[in-house]
Design a protein around this motif. Structure first.
Motif, PDB file in Angstrom:
ATOM      1  N   UNK A 225      48.069  49.376  42.805  1.00 28.84           N
ATOM      2  CA  UNK A 225      47.719  48.175  43.564  1.00 28.84           C
ATOM      3  C   UNK A 225      46.630  47.428  42.808  1.00 28.84           C
ATOM      4  N   UNK A 226      46.519  46.129  43.064  1.00 32.86           N
ATOM      5  CA  UNK A 226      45.484  45.334  42.399  1.00 32.86           C
ATOM      6  C   UNK A 226      45.367  43.969  43.057  1.00 32.86           C
ATOM      7  N   UNK A 227      44.184  43.351  42.848  1.00 38.15           N
ATOM      8  CA  UNK A 227      43.947  41.979  43.275  1.00 38.15           C
ATOM      9  C   UNK A 227      43.485  41.181  42.074  1.00 38.15           C
ATOM     10  N   UNK A 228      44.417  40.853  41.201  1.00 40.95           N
ATOM     11  CA  UNK A 228      44.126  40.111  39.975  1.00 40.95           C
ATOM     12  C   UNK A 228      45.087  38.940  39.848  1.00 40.95           C
ATOM     13  N   UNK A 229      44.866  38.105  38.837  1.00 41.13           N
ATOM     14  CA  UNK A 229      45.664  36.896  38.689  1.00 41.13           C
ATOM     15  C   UNK A 229      47.117  37.134  38.328  1.00 41.13           C
ATOM     16  N   UNK A 230      47.388  38.233  37.575  1.00 45.10           N
ATOM     17  CA  UNK A 230      48.757  38.527  37.149  1.00 45.10           C
ATOM     18  C   UNK A 230      49.044  40.003  37.417  1.00 45.10           C
ATOM     19  N   UNK A 231      49.320  40.363  38.667  1.00 41.83           N
ATOM     20  CA  UNK A 231      49.488  41.780  39.017  1.00 41.83           C
ATOM     21  C   UNK A 231      50.652  42.456  38.314  1.00 41.83           C
ATOM     22  N   UNK A 232      51.761  41.732  38.124  1.00 43.46           N
ATOM     23  CA  UNK A 232      52.929  42.356  37.509  1.00 43.46           C
ATOM     24  C   UNK A 232      52.644  42.820  36.083  1.00 43.46           C
ATOM     25  N   UNK A 233      51.768  42.103  35.392  1.00 46.91           N
ATOM     26  CA  UNK A 233      51.413  42.514  34.035  1.00 46.91           C
ATOM     27  C   UNK A 233      50.702  43.869  34.063  1.00 46.91           C
ATOM     28  N   UNK A 234      49.867  44.111  35.070  1.00 46.24           N
ATOM     29  CA  UNK A 234      49.186  45.398  35.198  1.00 46.24           C
ATOM     30  C   UNK A 234      50.193  46.519  35.432  1.00 46.24           C
ATOM     31  N   UNK A 235      51.147  46.296  36.316  1.00 44.97           N
ATOM     32  CA  UNK A 235      52.134  47.337  36.598  1.00 44.97           C
ATOM     33  C   UNK A 235      52.982  47.636  35.359  1.00 44.97           C
ATOM     34  N   UNK A 236      53.347  46.587  34.622  1.00 46.50           N
ATOM     35  CA  UNK A 236      54.122  46.799  33.406  1.00 46.50           C
ATOM     36  C   UNK A 236      53.307  47.527  32.346  1.00 46.50           C
TER      37      UNK A 236
ATOM     38  N   UNK B  51      42.988  48.512  38.989  1.00 49.51           N
ATOM     39  CA  UNK B  51      42.279  48.032  37.810  1.00 49.51           C
ATOM     40  C   UNK B  51      40.777  48.270  37.969  1.00 49.51           C
ATOM     41  N   UNK B  52      40.068  48.170  36.862  1.00 49.31           N
ATOM     42  CA  UNK B  52      38.612  48.307  36.915  1.00 49.31           C
ATOM     43  C   UNK B  52      37.992  47.193  37.746  1.00 49.31           C
ATOM     44  N   UNK B  53      38.602  46.030  37.715  1.00 54.87           N
ATOM     45  CA  UNK B  53      38.110  44.894  38.497  1.00 54.87           C
ATOM     46  C   UNK B  53      38.160  45.185  39.993  1.00 54.87           C
ATOM     47  N   UNK B  54      39.151  45.968  40.430  1.00 55.43           N
ATOM     48  CA  UNK B  54      39.290  46.275  41.848  1.00 55.43           C
ATOM     49  C   UNK B  54      38.219  47.226  42.353  1.00 55.43           C
ATOM     50  N   UNK B  55      37.627  48.001  41.447  1.00 52.13           N
ATOM     51  CA  UNK B  55      36.663  49.012  41.870  1.00 52.13           C
ATOM     52  C   UNK B  55      35.525  48.396  42.668  1.00 52.13           C
ATOM     53  N   UNK B  56      34.990  47.281  42.172  1.00 55.72           N
ATOM     54  CA  UNK B  56      33.881  46.643  42.880  1.00 55.72           C
ATOM     55  C   UNK B  56      34.305  46.160  44.263  1.00 55.72           C
ATOM     56  N   UNK B  57      35.531  45.694  44.372  1.00 54.16           N
ATOM     57  CA  UNK B  57      36.012  45.143  45.638  1.00 54.16           C
ATOM     58  C   UNK B  57      36.464  46.212  46.623  1.00 54.16           C
ATOM     59  N   UNK B  58      36.373  47.487  46.221  1.00 52.92           N
ATOM     60  CA  UNK B  58      36.655  48.601  47.119  1.00 52.92           C
ATOM     61  C   UNK B  58      35.382  49.208  47.693  1.00 52.92           C
ATOM     62  N   UNK B  59      34.238  48.588  47.406  1.00 49.89           N
ATOM     63  CA  UNK B  59      32.942  49.207  47.707  1.00 49.89           C
ATOM     64  C   UNK B  59      32.715  49.435  49.192  1.00 49.89           C
ATOM     65  N   UNK B  60      33.327  48.606  50.057  1.00 52.40           N
ATOM     66  CA  UNK B  60      33.097  48.739  51.496  1.00 52.40           C
ATOM     67  C   UNK B  60      34.299  49.325  52.233  1.00 52.40           C
ATOM     68  N   UNK B  61      35.255  49.863  51.469  1.00 50.24           N
ATOM     69  CA  UNK B  61      36.505  50.302  52.089  1.00 50.24           C
ATOM     70  C   UNK B  61      36.482  51.767  52.507  1.00 50.24           C
TER      71      UNK B  61
END
Length: 337
Positions: free
Chosen positions: A231-242, A286-296
């Protein structure tokens, strides 16, 4: 829906052209910082690899003896980060990965933040997401294009992903096609608008790390033979999965969120349920998502993130092209780069 939004795209495009013309003709003057400014930006709304490129350039400039500052808006930045610096997912990555090799100026007024950094000795500025930020003068303009969707579907916002018409590439000093080492068709498309040198860059996996707030089950190393729910919250998620599949990771399923998405505890629980339904034994983001998981809250499944880096093809020539662009724009009275 694209056809319904098309009239709004015409208005967006007209406004973008007028704004560019106003600065090009000097009706509005860009503010000049006392140092070298290298802009990293794109034509589309996210997903081209700006953050990895900024990290790579900051490391290169620091190793060359420059005092480096990164000027970033800090999208959805919180008011109080470490050292009083507003925090966002990108800012958190810059702090973690650069470890003091670059100063950070976070906020919408990039010029004011740059002046503060200059007073602290910074002489080389990287303007993050700067192609459309014409208020600040720059010595080199680098534009990134994602090989999986270089021109945002061919439509301007809101019907497509283009921030500006492709003809805006004429302003670029250097074009970089990311997620590819060779794309002659895309390069030919770029050549329709600019004679700037074209380079390539690819994303490489450094390591897979456990998320610190995950449960005890997430503290062990990631097993490649196990399947993961991505899972991810980035501009091009499909590129991460690929990319995950390219790196040999078994992706059992995936869920995408909006860019810079901040996760809730309920969403993490839903991700766990989806992961179990697909037979996955872990979550990966992604590493970018780590910060946005801080309150989850902690995940009941092992939770990992992929730490990546950018590999610039012909990096020596790329750095030389940046130097050439700087030399062309700088005044003779200015100090040498």
């Amino acid at each position: 829906m694209r056809w319904w939004l098309w009239p709004a795209s015409l208005i967006w495009g007209a406004a973008a052209r007028v704004r560019a013309q106003v600065y090009r003709r000097g009706l509005l003057r860009a503010e000049q910082l006392p140092g070298t400014v290298v802009s990293v930006g794109n034509l589309t709304a996210g997903g081209t690899g700006k953050t990895p490129m900024v990290l790579w350039l900051a490391g290169q400039f620091h190793d060359a003896g420059k005092r480096v500052g990164i000027l970033t808006r800090g999208y959805r930045a919180e008011t109080a980060g470490s050292g009083g610096i507003p925090q966002s997912d990108e800012v958190a990555i810059y702090r973690e990965r650069l470890r003091g090799r670059a100063e950070l100026g976070v906020g919408a007024d990039r010029f004011a933040n740059g002046e503060v950094l200059a007073r602290h000795g910074v002489d080389c500025f990287i303007l993050d997401d700067g192609f459309q930020h014409m208020q600040l003068a720059r010595d080199a303009d680098i534009v990134l294009l994602d090989a999986t969707d270089p021109f945002g579907g061919g439509h301007l916002l809101p019907a497509g992903m283009l921030r500006e018409p492709a003809s805006a590439l004429a302003r670029a000093d250097i074009a970089v096609i990311t997620r590819s080492e060779h794309a002659p068709g895309i390069e030919a498309g770029v050549r329709r608008y600019t004679n700037a040198p074209v380079f390539y860059a690819v994303t490489e996996l450094e390591t897979i790390l456990p998320f610190s707030s995950a449960s005890a089950g997430g503290s062990a190393g990631f097993h490649r033979e196990a399947s993961a729910f991505a899972f991810c919250g980035i501009g091009n998620p499909n590129a991460f999965y690929e990319d995950l599949r390219k790196w040999g990771i078994r992706v059992a399923g995936s869920r995408s969120f909006a860019d810079h998405h901040v996760y809730s505890e309920e969403e993490v629980t839903a991700l766990e349920e989806k992961a179990r339904a697909t037979g996955a034994s872990a979550l990966i983001c992604t590493e970018k998502d780590v910060f946005n998981l801080r309150n989850a809250g902690a995940s009941k499944l092992p939770l990992y993130f992929a730490r990546t880096s950018l590999k610039v093809v012909n990096s020596g020539k790329f750095l030389e092209a940046i130097q050439e662009a700087i030399k062309k724009r700088r005044r003779p009275a200015d100090s040498q780069w």
